[in-house]
Design an enzyme around this catalytic site. Structure first.
Site, mmCIF file in Angstrom:
data_model
loop_
_atom_site.group_PDB
_atom_site.id
_atom_site.type_symbol
_atom_site.label_atom_id
_atom_site.label_comp_id
_atom_site.label_asym_id
_atom_site.label_seq_id
_atom_site.Cartn_x
_atom_site.Cartn_y
_atom_site.Cartn_z
ATOM 1 N N ILE A 1 71.872 19.098 -18.654
ATOM 2 C CA ILE A 1 72.746 18.879 -19.801
ATOM 3 C C ILE A 1 73.501 20.169 -20.117
ATOM 4 O O ILE A 1 72.885 21.215 -20.333
ATOM 5 C CB ILE A 1 71.954 18.416 -21.032
ATOM 6 C CG1 ILE A 1 71.213 17.109 -20.720
ATOM 7 C CG2 ILE A 1 72.880 18.228 -22.237
ATOM 8 C CD1 ILE A 1 70.290 16.656 -21.841
ATOM 9 N N GLY B 1 62.023 18.804 -16.224
ATOM 10 C CA GLY B 1 61.578 19.818 -17.171
ATOM 11 C C GLY B 1 62.722 20.208 -18.088
ATOM 12 O O GLY B 1 63.877 20.291 -17.660
ATOM 13 N N GLY B 2 62.426 20.474 -19.380
ATOM 14 C CA GLY B 2 63.478 20.864 -20.305
ATOM 15 C C GLY B 2 64.572 19.818 -20.362
ATOM 16 O O GLY B 2 64.329 18.654 -20.665
ATOM 17 N N ASP B 3 65.803 20.240 -20.061
ATOM 18 C CA ASP B 3 66.934 19.304 -20.065
ATOM 19 C C ASP B 3 67.370 18.976 -18.639
ATOM 20 O O ASP B 3 68.526 18.633 -18.405
ATOM 21 C CB ASP B 3 68.108 19.895 -20.853
ATOM 22 C CG ASP B 3 68.621 21.196 -20.244
ATOM 23 O OD1 ASP B 3 67.786 21.990 -19.768
ATOM 24 O OD2 ASP B 3 69.843 21.428 -20.248
ATOM 25 N N GLU B 4 66.436 19.050 -17.701
ATOM 26 C CA GLU B 4 66.723 18.787 -16.296
ATOM 27 C C GLU B 4 66.115 17.458 -15.849
ATOM 28 O O GLU B 4 64.980 17.124 -16.204
ATOM 29 C CB GLU B 4 66.169 19.908 -15.421
ATOM 30 C CG GLU B 4 66.787 21.268 -15.717
ATOM 31 C CD GLU B 4 66.094 22.382 -14.984
ATOM 32 O OE1 GLU B 4 66.730 23.429 -14.748
ATOM 33 O OE2 GLU B 4 64.902 22.233 -14.649
#
Length: 247
Positions: free
Chosen positions: A123, A163-166
């Site tokens: 993102i 993970g995170g925005d991935e």
């Protein structure tokens, strides 16, 4: 899928939905109690203070109880999600399941003489969203993005929160390399749809990199790394067009 597997999947889905509903209800009750507490405090100067103190204490106890119930439900949801290899926030398959599904997808591609596309999506500007609008909005953006990606691919494809925005997408049964770009553009268009929040509407964009099995590698880690590098190149190209500097 066997009858037993189907039953397990149905059981897990129903329980996840129940827990999600419990969390939402508990949070609504907590918000209402907090509004009542604020109203009681505003009336302190206009009514019997001793009575209001008692009411305020009762409201605080109720609020704490609702908060505890919400936290317990969220914890139970998290544990159940983990046991089924799901990401708690987005309900996508998590990183733990990725390698298992990757091995299955590569074996299937070998058997059928097809290719496998690995898409790595990130993102744009997600940190700024979290920093300026808060983590609640960030979580809403992650859920929205996960739903958009999942709706943009076929049932035979796989979507993971890496993970995170991935996010990682495995596009199976790829007959032409150019099909990977078509899927990526479809995902980008879906994710760009506006997100309606309480008092605002925001839009996000994705940067997506792709690589192809077996053309770009024969190992899962190498292919994911390749797609990750391609994603960063896409992000840099986008930033260059907009005259933005990246580290």
């Amino acid at each position: 899928m066997t009858d037993t597997s189907a039953a397990i999947a149905s059981f897990s889905s129903e329980h996840l939905q129940d827990l999600l509903q419990q969390i939402l209800q508990a949070r609504e009750e907590l918000a209402e109690l907090q509004r009542q507490i604020a109203g009681a405090r505003r009336q302190m100067d206009f009514a019997d203070s001793a009575f209001l103190v008692e009411v305020n204490e009762q409201l605080i106890v109720s609020a704490l109880k609702s908060q505890t119930e919400a936290e317990d439900s969220a914890y139970a949801l998290g544990e159940l999600s983990k046991s089924f290899g799901l990401d708690t926030l987005t309900q996508l398959s998590n990183r733990v399941q990725l390698l298992d599904q990757f091995a299955y997808a590569m074996a299937s591609a070998q058997r059928h003489g097809t290719r496998l596309a690995v898409l790595f999506a990130d993102i744009d500007g997600f940190k700024d969203i979290n920093d300026s609008l808060g983590h609640a909005v960030g979580d809403a953006v992650l859920r929205h993005t996960a739903q958009c990606i999942a709706r943009s691919v076929r049932d035979v494809d796989f979507v993971f929160r890496y993970g995170g925005d991935e996010f990682v997408v495995l596009v199976t049964e790829l007959l032409q390399v150019s099909d990977a770009a078509l899927v990526a553009r479809k995902i980008e268009a879906a994710a760009a749809s506006p997100i309606a929040l309480d008092n605002q509407t925001i839009s996000v964009s994705l940067s997506i990199g792709a690589c192809i099995y077996p053309d770009d590698g024969g190992e899962a880690d190498a292919l994911i790394h390749c797609a990750d590098l391609a994603m960063y190149e896409a992000k840099r190209s986008k930033a260059k067009r907009l005259d933005i500097r990246l580290p």
